[in-house]
Scaffold this active site. Structure first.
Site, PDB file in Angstrom:
ATOM      1  CB  CYS A  12      -1.231   0.560   1.399  1.00 36.62           C
ATOM      2  SG  CYS A  12      -0.287  -0.150   2.888  1.00 36.62           S
ATOM      3  CG  ASN A  15       4.239  -1.791   5.534  1.00 35.75           C
ATOM      4  OD1 ASN A  15       5.371  -2.078   5.964  1.00 35.75           O
ATOM      5  ND2 ASN A  15       3.618  -2.565   4.979  1.00 35.75           N
ATOM      6  CB  CYS A  17      -3.978   1.197   7.424  1.00 32.80           C
ATOM      7  SG  CYS A  17      -3.593   2.100   6.606  1.00 32.80           S
ATOM      8  NE  ARG A  18      -4.395   1.451   1.651  1.00 34.64           N
ATOM      9  CZ  ARG A  18      -4.470   1.686  -0.218  1.00 34.64           C
ATOM     10  NH1 ARG A  18      -5.426   1.866  -1.074  1.00 34.64           N
ATOM     11  NH2 ARG A  18      -3.402   2.415  -0.420  1.00 34.64           N
ATOM     12  CB  SER A  19       0.148  -3.309   2.616  1.00 35.52           C
ATOM     13  OG  SER A  19       1.279  -2.664   3.558  1.00 35.52           O
ATOM     14  CG  ASP A 129      -4.664   5.313   2.253  1.00 31.96           C
ATOM     15  OD1 ASP A 129      -5.117   5.113   3.516  1.00 31.96           O
ATOM     16  OD2 ASP A 129      -3.624   5.923   2.061  1.00 31.96           O
TER      17      ASP A 129
END
Length: 174
Positions: A12, A15, A17-19, A129
């Site tokens: 993401c 690095n 939150c999402r990934s 995001d």
């Protein structure tokens, strides 16, 4: 592809939150399916803005409420050797996908895909995001990642079973 493990990198922007959420969800699902020894997964970001930082507390809380642990994570920026090391590199959105394609060597381009390509329930192209939004964005990101991770596991199930059988046969010989 390495014949011992299937290496997947979730990417993401920063690095935090999402990934890392996607990586933690995938690791849990792989373990529940009995494939934790078949997959190696990690996460990275496109920028070094958060390098060394832990996950966003909202991501940690969202995961914890769904029995997924996000502990000990330290944000890192994607490195040139990641393109060679990983078999599959999953981008969370179009911007990340474009940046990955620009940075990757020509012989690694085929490894880069959008994460939501593997989703079954959601018909979205990207995982939005949630960083600059409210908590609901983290819940949505978790749900999208969870759906895509489930589809990813289904996609690799045959290969994972094959790898486990090959390992069992090799162990029986020794």
């Amino acid at each position: 592809m390495d014949d011992k493990t299937i290496k997947i990198l979730f990417v993401c922007s920063g690095n935090v939150c999402r990934s890392p959420m996607a990586q933690a969800i995938f690791a849990k699902k792989a373990k529940e399916a009995g494939f934790e020894d078949v997959f190696e997964s990690s996460s990275a970001g496109m920028s070094d803005t958060h390098e060394g930082d832990p996950c966003d507390p909202r991501a940690v809380l969202t995961c914890r409420r769904r029995d997924v642990q996000l502990v000990g994570h330290q944000a890192r920026r994607i490195q040139p050797d990641d393109f060679v090391k990983y078999d599959l590199i999953l981008a969370m959105d179009w911007e990340v996908l474009t940046e990955l394609q620009q940075r990757a060597p020509a012989e690694c381009q085929h490894k880069i895909q959008l994460m939501m390509r593997y989703a079954n329930e959601f018909d979205e192209a990207i995982v939005p995001d949630p960083y600059f939004g409210v908590n609901e964005g983290f819940v949505q990101a978790f749900e999208y990642c969870s759906d895509a991770c489930e589809g990813l596991l289904e996609y690799y199930e045959k290969k994972a079973k094959q790898l486990k059988a090959e390992r069992a046969a090799a162990a029986a010989k020794h």
